[in-house]
Design a protein around this motif. Structure first.
Motif, mmCIF file in Angstrom:
data_model
loop_
_atom_site.group_PDB
_atom_site.id
_atom_site.type_symbol
_atom_site.label_atom_id
_atom_site.label_comp_id
_atom_site.label_asym_id
_atom_site.label_seq_id
_atom_site.Cartn_x
_atom_site.Cartn_y
_atom_site.Cartn_z
ATOM 1 N N ALA A 50 0.842 -1.213 0.000
ATOM 2 C CA ALA A 50 0.000 0.000 0.000
ATOM 3 C C ALA A 50 0.867 1.250 0.000
ATOM 4 C CB ALA A 50 -0.929 -0.017 1.206
ATOM 5 N N CYS A 51 1.935 1.217 0.796
ATOM 6 C CA CYS A 51 2.823 2.389 0.866
ATOM 7 C C CYS A 51 3.403 2.706 -0.516
ATOM 8 C CB CYS A 51 3.978 2.117 1.843
ATOM 9 S SG CYS A 51 3.447 1.990 3.553
ATOM 10 N N LEU A 52 3.850 1.654 -1.173
ATOM 11 C CA LEU A 52 4.505 1.848 -2.461
ATOM 12 C C LEU A 52 3.501 2.275 -3.535
ATOM 13 C CD1 LEU A 52 7.478 1.565 -2.941
ATOM 14 C CD2 LEU A 52 7.126 -0.806 -3.667
ATOM 15 N N ALA A 53 2.358 1.586 -3.566
ATOM 16 C CA ALA A 53 1.385 1.865 -4.632
ATOM 17 C C ALA A 53 0.718 3.227 -4.445
ATOM 18 C CB ALA A 53 0.329 0.767 -4.681
ATOM 19 N N LEU A 54 0.537 3.634 -3.210
ATOM 20 C CA LEU A 54 -0.133 4.912 -2.962
ATOM 21 C C LEU A 54 0.867 6.069 -2.889
ATOM 22 C CD1 LEU A 54 -2.732 3.670 -0.317
ATOM 23 C CD2 LEU A 54 -3.256 4.445 -2.641
ATOM 24 N N GLY A 55 2.155 5.765 -3.001
ATOM 25 C CA GLY A 55 3.155 6.827 -2.912
ATOM 26 C C GLY A 55 3.161 7.468 -1.537
ATOM 27 N N ALA A 56 3.160 6.644 -0.511
ATOM 28 C CA ALA A 56 3.080 7.148 0.860
ATOM 29 C C ALA A 56 4.386 7.824 1.270
ATOM 30 C CB ALA A 56 2.777 5.991 1.803
ATOM 31 N N THR A 57 4.254 8.614 2.324
ATOM 32 C CA THR A 57 5.435 9.207 2.938
ATOM 33 C C THR A 57 5.547 8.676 4.357
ATOM 34 O OG1 THR A 57 5.212 11.201 1.629
ATOM 35 C CG2 THR A 57 6.543 11.355 3.644
ATOM 36 N N ILE A 58 6.719 8.158 4.693
ATOM 37 C CA ILE A 58 6.939 7.627 6.035
ATOM 38 C C ILE A 58 7.667 8.710 6.831
ATOM 39 C CG2 ILE A 58 8.184 5.875 7.368
ATOM 40 C CD1 ILE A 58 7.253 4.872 3.949
ATOM 41 N N THR A 59 7.012 9.153 7.877
ATOM 42 C CA THR A 59 7.610 10.206 8.698
ATOM 43 C C THR A 59 8.213 9.592 9.956
ATOM 44 O OG1 THR A 59 5.958 11.743 7.888
ATOM 45 C CG2 THR A 59 7.161 12.401 9.874
ATOM 46 N N THR A 60 9.424 10.001 10.261
ATOM 47 C CA THR A 60 10.098 9.486 11.459
ATOM 48 C C THR A 60 10.372 10.649 12.414
ATOM 49 O OG1 THR A 60 12.385 9.823 10.767
ATOM 50 C CG2 THR A 60 11.269 7.854 9.923
ATOM 51 N N ASN A 61 11.001 10.336 13.511
ATOM 52 C CA ASN A 61 11.366 11.394 14.449
ATOM 53 C C ASN A 61 12.457 12.291 13.868
ATOM 54 O OD1 ASN A 61 13.088 9.177 14.531
ATOM 55 N ND2 ASN A 61 13.785 9.647 16.615
ATOM 56 N N LYS A 62 13.007 11.889 12.710
ATOM 57 C CA LYS A 62 14.093 12.680 12.153
ATOM 58 C C LYS A 62 13.775 13.315 10.809
ATOM 59 C CE LYS A 62 17.786 10.043 14.376
ATOM 60 N NZ LYS A 62 18.765 8.964 14.214
ATOM 61 N N ARG A 63 12.907 12.656 10.014
ATOM 62 C CA ARG A 63 12.728 13.134 8.640
ATOM 63 C C ARG A 63 11.495 12.497 8.016
ATOM 64 N NH1 ARG A 63 16.699 8.973 5.437
ATOM 65 N NH2 ARG A 63 16.583 7.360 7.050
ATOM 66 N N ALA A 64 11.238 12.883 6.775
ATOM 67 C CA ALA A 64 10.178 12.264 5.981
ATOM 68 C C ALA A 64 10.832 11.488 4.847
ATOM 69 C CB ALA A 64 9.237 13.313 5.423
ATOM 70 N N ILE A 65 10.371 10.259 4.637
ATOM 71 C CA ILE A 65 10.989 9.405 3.613
ATOM 72 C C ILE A 65 9.904 8.941 2.657
ATOM 73 C CG2 ILE A 65 12.427 7.359 3.212
ATOM 74 C CD1 ILE A 65 13.017 7.407 6.299
ATOM 75 N N LYS A 66 10.155 9.087 1.361
ATOM 76 C CA LYS A 66 9.216 8.589 0.352
ATOM 77 C C LYS A 66 9.240 7.060 0.363
ATOM 78 C CE LYS A 66 7.531 12.235 -1.595
ATOM 79 N NZ LYS A 66 6.080 12.399 -1.347
ATOM 80 N N ALA A 67 8.076 6.478 0.166
ATOM 81 C CA ALA A 67 8.005 5.009 0.168
ATOM 82 C C ALA A 67 8.984 4.406 -0.832
ATOM 83 C CB ALA A 67 6.582 4.555 -0.138
ATOM 84 N N ASP A 68 9.132 5.095 -1.985
ATOM 85 C CA ASP A 68 10.036 4.566 -3.009
ATOM 86 C C ASP A 68 11.465 4.458 -2.497
ATOM 87 O OD1 ASP A 68 8.314 4.064 -5.171
ATOM 88 O OD2 ASP A 68 8.192 6.221 -5.601
ATOM 89 N N ASP A 69 11.806 5.281 -1.508
ATOM 90 C CA ASP A 69 13.176 5.265 -0.974
ATOM 91 C C ASP A 69 13.280 4.469 0.324
ATOM 92 O OD1 ASP A 69 13.835 7.038 -3.029
ATOM 93 O OD2 ASP A 69 13.207 8.754 -1.797
#
Lengths: 788, 159, 265
Positions: free
Chosen positions: C125-144
């Motif tokens: 779902a993360c990859l197909a929807l182009g999600a953004t994963i946010t951490t305590n340090k940064r935001a990361i694109k699902a593709d990365d």
């Protein structure tokens, strides 16, 4: 019929404790000062043990001891045994390799017990077990049933250099060859009966306890037959004489055969309890259960059926290789021989049958009885042959079966069994009607419109259970008699305790056995207690397996009740001042024929104990009788199961959408419980056909060693079953009952595979028929259709 | 050793435990509530299902320490005194058990299912919701029947 | 389980500090994968940092067409959330297919994504929807983010705090369960967002979740099952095991992708 008597669907007396969490299973039992055992198991299928260094484990805080094969050898602990002698065709006895409870010099399967750590807590034992260093030299593994006895295969036991435990046969080879020589048509099948892991939901467990003051042992264990466990631990393994060893099998969470056997772990727990002078507990986790519980099935078979120009069967022959695993488990040798080949006649009149069975060693877990034990394998052979023969002959599979049914009883088959009664066409008719077999064509067309493949499969099974006449099994090699015992104790207030040698682990004996007593004595079912599972309380008994508790166990109770009634009539004669011959017993009352003089059962019981009305010289006080019942024959439940299903050829996913079961179990004690047994058996049979398969790789590693890889049937995989019964009372026991516990597991696999092959239009479908296997089979169907 | 305390079946309990103690071990070994069973080690059989703060969870896949301060209900806490919970009664009435080993987990799962999805449950829903509970004895036929009937009985009891 | 030290921080920063201090420690979210792994002694973290008391990490928010799910939100919450069902029904459906009801009552989205099990559902779902994963340090694109089997872009001491999913025009998830474990043998998430199509496949790839780019191109041209006729993912990069070999998995990917498209086309 009374509300709680024979034939009533009485709600189970035992359920209250189970639904409130008050059941008492072995792992629920804790003894003061208890320690915990953790087994060091072989990670290799086949290896020599070059040395064991337990020093680091022994240094761990909380570890009491580490024992190895040397310790049990020094204590002269006997090896685990196989209790049924099978002879090869040349008359030589089977080749039984030694089976020490802790390996000595060599390990022969992944999970083989190498050492045991005893510690203060389970966690410490487990931590320390990892510190036991075992030096192995790994040997090539022999893990493939079909190739196990091929020249050059790794040798599992030196006593069997070709890995053949026995090469056994049954039937008349000459007559069978002659039948095939004059056959119009011969149907040939190559069959693999997949290996299964029994998986009762309660893992095995044992608590060994030693009483120094009395020099006696107690073993709490997950057993289907505590007396047999005591006998083996005592007479063969030599832990303690029988009168100094108490075996208690409390509530047991399912068995399905796997808890019949006497295993290394319980042996070690009871032995080690004396070594460390503390109680020792071991409870299997599921991963250990996969590795070390005895598995089931695992046959490779070449089978042929000969028919004449009218479709009448002339003969049947099979050649089976049966995998017995790395060691001969307790009853393993009889499963693919005397529990298998004598059932190859099915429900059919087959003049000539010849079966050859090679039992082979492999570097896999021991294989022994699992629900049905031999009979599912035989039924699969017969019912697949019948289905395929009908198709090859262009006959309707139902009518082809009907043509060949046995219709006259008693019927002596060419393979030992004498069928005592039944009505096979009646079950078939009823099943065809309930399954709406006549309209299957329409339903297939509807499925085809949706791109789905619909099929219907019949299985007309018979099995022999209620094992077994002792003299008969003795003549076939059994080391024990297979009678059952009962003691009926009437208390002075008229309540009754029945001590039975049968053991319940889900079958509901506390209810059904009480129904029998309530019915016979005319007393409330609440005034009857069934006592089982404790060798100190109950006289010697043989336990529960082979669908024997009703036919054999209850018959023993009937016999004891006969004696109770006879004795009670004598007491009544004195009390009512009449001849015992004039006493009638009906509806719980003793009366003098032709008079209004009577006494009820409870008052009579009191009279028997106060003994005021008769002298001890003429009649003993008290009311307690025991009986041993040895059956005169097996019972032969039979029936027809019909499976209808739909395959999605795109994915290989199959959905069973109708299951019809019509079974003949003779008279029923409790129809609700009988139906429950049928449901469970069908689920396990569907599991074998579609889901379950134990897979070893070439190195002998078990690839299906947890529920992550071994597919247990789930509720969503199954359906509600339509279950009906026909009833031809069994003439061979006083209650007219037949066994019902294994029927579903015996009937179901060929019904499923016959339906799958009907849907696909070819016979090339393995068990378990997983989605991947069915997708490939569907592709082969397309290829085949295109070629035509 | 670490301190833990929680409410179990309405009773306050506390103990010093090894942090690796699973909730099921805490219940069975420390509290001797042996109605909750362990049938597998991969979180699939559901013999160990209990309620934690109202949710059905697998107590073999939960640390006891995580449940510090929680309200836990086990099979032993379901009946009100001598009065069975309607779901317990339905299992007995419909022969929804044989060996009884999976039964506590089945009943705890079923009760939460009804709490979550209501009292009108069709067969398909019940079967799907039993995804995480294995039974080897009954073939599920009577368990499904029992849960349907138990759900209806829970509706009546709530009226 | 091996012995470990147990910590129960009350905040993300406290948890991050603990994680930084204990290089061989592990974060415990719902524990539905980690605890079984530890029980089988396949993992033996020195320390376990239990996140269950960090209430800031729970909750779902839908704003400007983006569904943001905080890391400790349980599968059951996502599956039954009215907001998620309205914005991205496929995501709620996916959450409702994870494990079983008891597992969904404990398991969390953050735990699932951080673990990146190659047969888990959420990574698709993360990859197909182009999600953004946010951490305590940064935001990361699902593709990365997803780097391979159980490998992610997360660094030591980095903790997922939320995952944001842009709502697509159309999306569907089709899961073919492993018959035994019920993890995804093949799971295909198809999403059409802003005219672009993404197809993410889980359960099948030998390096974990991946995008089926050829399918995406075909579906962008024609968002219909027929667009995938004759198309397949090469079996060479797919897993083989006793349940499904690579060829069967490749076949199932196409079938599941078509069914996903058919469900929403």
């Amino acid at each position: 019929m009374t509300e709680t008597g024979i034939g009533a669907s009485v709600r189970r007396k035992e359920d209250f404790r189970f639904i409130t969490g008050k059941g008492r299973y072995t792992d629920d039992i804790n003894r003061p000062g208890q320690t915990y055992a953790c087994f060091v198991r072989s990670p290799h299928a086949h290896a020599t043990i070059d040395g064991i260094d337990a020093s680091a484990a022994l240094k761990t805080k909380g570890v009491l001891a580490v024992f190895t094969g040397d310790d049990i050898a020094a204590d002269k602990v006997g090896g685990l045994i196989c209790g049924w002698m099978i002879h090869s065709k040349d008359g030589s006895p089977m080749k039984a390799g030694a089976h020490p409870a802790l390996a000595q010099g060599k390990v022969r399967y992944v999970g083989d017990h190498v050492a045991v750590v005893i510690a203060e807590t389970w966690a410490i034992a487990r931590d320390a077990a990892e510190k036991v260093l075992v030096h192995y030299t790994v040997l090539p593994a022999n893990a493939d049933t079909a190739a196990a006895a091929k020249p050059g295969a790794p040798v599992v036991h030196d006593v069997a250099p070709d890995n053949v435990v026995y090469d056994w046969s049954l039937g008349d080879k000459g007559a069978t060859d002659a039948a095939f020589a004059r056959a119009k048509h011969v149907t040939t099948l190559e069959i693999v009966n997949n290996r299964l892991v029994p998986n009762p939901m309660e893992p095995r467990s044992a608590v060994g306890d030693y009483d120094e003051g009395n020099e006696s042992f107690t073993l709490y264990t997950t057993s289907q037959n505590p007396h047999v466990a005591r006998l083996v631990l005592s007479a063969f393994i030599g832990i303690a004489p029988e009168h100094k060893l108490r075996v208690i099998a409390p509530d047991v969470g399912g068995g399905f055969g796997s808890k019949i056997f006497i295993y290394a772990e319980e042996t070690i727990c009871v032995w080690a309890a004396k070594k460390v002078r503390r109680p020792v507990k071991w409870t299997s986790d599921r991963s250990e259960a996969f590795l070390s519980d005895a598995h089931g099935r695992d046959h490779v078979t070449h089978a042929q059926l000969a028919t004449d120009e009218t479709g009448k069967i002339l003969g049947l022959r099979v050649k089976t290789t049966a995998n017995l695993g790395a060691y001969l488990s307790t009853f393993s040798s009889c499963v693919p021989t005397y529990l298998y080949a004598p059932l190859l006649s099915g429900q059919y009149d087959i003049p000539a049958i010849y079966a050859e069975v090679d039992g082979v060693y492999t570097n896999t877990a021991p294989v022994d009885a699992y629900r049905g034990a031999g009979r599912p394998e035989a039924t699969f052979v017969v019912e697949r042959l019948m289905e395929v023969a009908a198709r090859e002959l262009g006959r309707d599979p139902a009518e082809f079966r009907r043509q060949n049914f046995v219709t006259q009883f008693p019927h002596q088959t060419p393979v030992i069994m004498c069928y005592d009664g039944g009505d096979y066409p009646r079950a078939l008719d009823r099943a065809l009607e309930l399954a709406d077999y006549a309209n299957i064509g329409k339903r297939k067309a509807e499925s085809a419109r949706k791109g789905l493949l619909r099929g219907v499969g019949i299985s007309a099974y018979i099995e022999a259970c209620g094992i077994a006449p002792s003299a008969a099994v003795g003549s076939l090699g059994a080391g024990v008699g297979l009678w059952e015992s009962a003691e009926v104790r009437v208390n002075p207030v008229g309540t009754v305790e029945v001590l039975t040698g049968s053991h319940a682990h889900g079958q509901g004996h506390e209810t059904t056995f009480a129904q029998l007593v309530s019915d016979r004595l005319g007393i409330s079912i609440d005034n009857v207690s069934i006592v089982h599972g404790d060798t100190d309380k109950v006289q010697m008994g043989m336990g529960t397996y082979g669908s024997r508790s009703g036919a054999v166990g209850m018959s023993a109770i009937v016999k004891a009740l006969d004696k109770i009634e006879a004795k009670a009539k004598k007491v009544a004669g004195h009390v009512l001042e009449a001849s015992p011959d004039d006493i009638e017993f009906k509806n719980g009352k003793f009366s003098v024929k032709g008079t209004d003089k009577e006494i009820d059962f409870a008052s009579l019981a009191l009279q028997a104990y106060i003994a005021h009305k008769f002298s001890g010289q003429e009649l003993e006080p008290g009311l307690k009788e025991g009986a041993f019942y040895d059956p005169t024959n097996f019972t032969f439940p039979a029936g027809v199961h019909i499976c209808e299903l739909e395959i999605d050829p795109q994915t290989g996913v199959v959905a069973i959408d109708k299951w019809t079961a019509v079974d003949d179990f003779g008279n029923l004690i409790n129809p609700m419980i009988v139906e429950g047994q049928v449901h469970g058996g069908i689920a396990q049979g569907i599991g074998q056909a579609l889901f379950e398969g134990a897979v070893y790789d070439k190195a002998g590693q078990l690839l299906t060693a947890s529920y992550m890889d071994y597919q247990m049937p789930r509720a969503g995989d199954l359906l509600s079953y339509e279950v009906a019964v026909t009833n031809t009372p069994c003439p061979s026991n006083p209650l007219g009952i037949k066994g019902c516990g294994e029927a579903g597991a015996i009937a179901a696999p060929p019904a499923v595979v016959n339906a799958l092959t009907d849907a696909l239009g070819h016979e090339d479908v393995p068990m378990p028929a997983t989605p991947q296997a069915l997708w490939r089979a569907a592709q082969r169907a397309v290829t085949k259709a295109a070629a035509q | 050793m670490t301190a833990v305390s929680m409410m179990v079946n309405g009773q306050h309990v506390s103990a010093e435990i090894d942090p690796r103690t699973l909730l099921v071990q805490f219940l069975r070994e420390h509290l001797r509530l042996t109605g909750t069973h362990v049938g597998c080690d991969t979180s699939q059989c559901g013999c160990c299902v209990v309620h934690v703060n109202g949710d059905a969870i697998k107590s073999c896949t939960t640390l006891a320490l995580t449940c510090d301060g929680a309200e836990v209900t086990t099979i032993e806490g379901l009946a009100k005194g001598d009065v069975l919970h309607p779901m317990q009664a339905a299992f007995r009435e419909n022969h929804g058990l044989q060996c009884g080993f999976c039964t506590p987990g089945m009943i705890m799962t079923a009760v939460e299912l009804v709490n979550r999805k209501g009292t009108n449950l069709d067969e398909h829903t019940i079967r799907e919701e039993l995804e995480g509970n294995l039974c080897r004895c009954t073939g599920y036929h009577n368990i499904v029947k029992a849960i349907g009937a138990g759900a209806q009985a829970m509706a009546s009891a709530a009226e | 389980m091996y012995e470990f030290a147990y910590h129960r921080p009350g905040s993300v920063s406290e948890a991050a500090a603990l994680a930084g201090d204990h290089a061989d420690g592990k974060l415990l979210a719902g524990g539905q994968t980690l605890l079984p792994t530890m029980k089988q002694r396949l993992a033996g973290p020195s320390d376990l940092i239990d996140l269950s008391r960090i209430d800031d990490l729970r909750g779902i928010e839908v704003k400007d067409g983006v569904v943001t799910i905080k890391a400790l939100t349980r599968h059951v919450t996502v599956a039954t959330s009215a907001e998620v069902k309205a914005a991205i029904p496929a995501l709620a459906e996916l959450a409702g297919m994870i494990g079983d009801p008891a597992v969904r009552n404990k398991g969390t989205i953050g735990g699932s994504v951080a673990n990146n099990d190659p047969a888990a559902d959420y990574p698709s779902a993360c990859l197909a929807l182009g999600a953004t994963i946010t951490t305590n340090k940064r935001a990361i694109k699902a593709d990365d983010f997803f780097k391979g089997l159980f490998e992610t872009a997360l660094e030591e001491g980095e903790i997922i705090t939320s995952i944001s999913f842009p709502a697509p025009e159309k999306a569907n998830y089709q899961k073919f369960r492993n018959p035994a474990s019920r993890y995804a043998l093949v799971g295909v998430f198809v999403a059409k967002t802003g005219g672009h199509v993404r197809v993410a496949v889980t359960g099948a790839g030998s390096k974990g979740v991946f995008r089926a780019k050829e399918f995406e191109a075909a579906l962008e041209a024609n968002f219909a099952p027929a667009a995938l006729d004759g198309k397949s993912v090469p079996a060479s990069g797919l897993n083989s095991d006793i349940h499904a070999d690579a060829e069967y998995r490749a076949h199932l990917i196409t079938v599941m992708a078509k069914r996903a498209v058919a469900a929403v086309a």
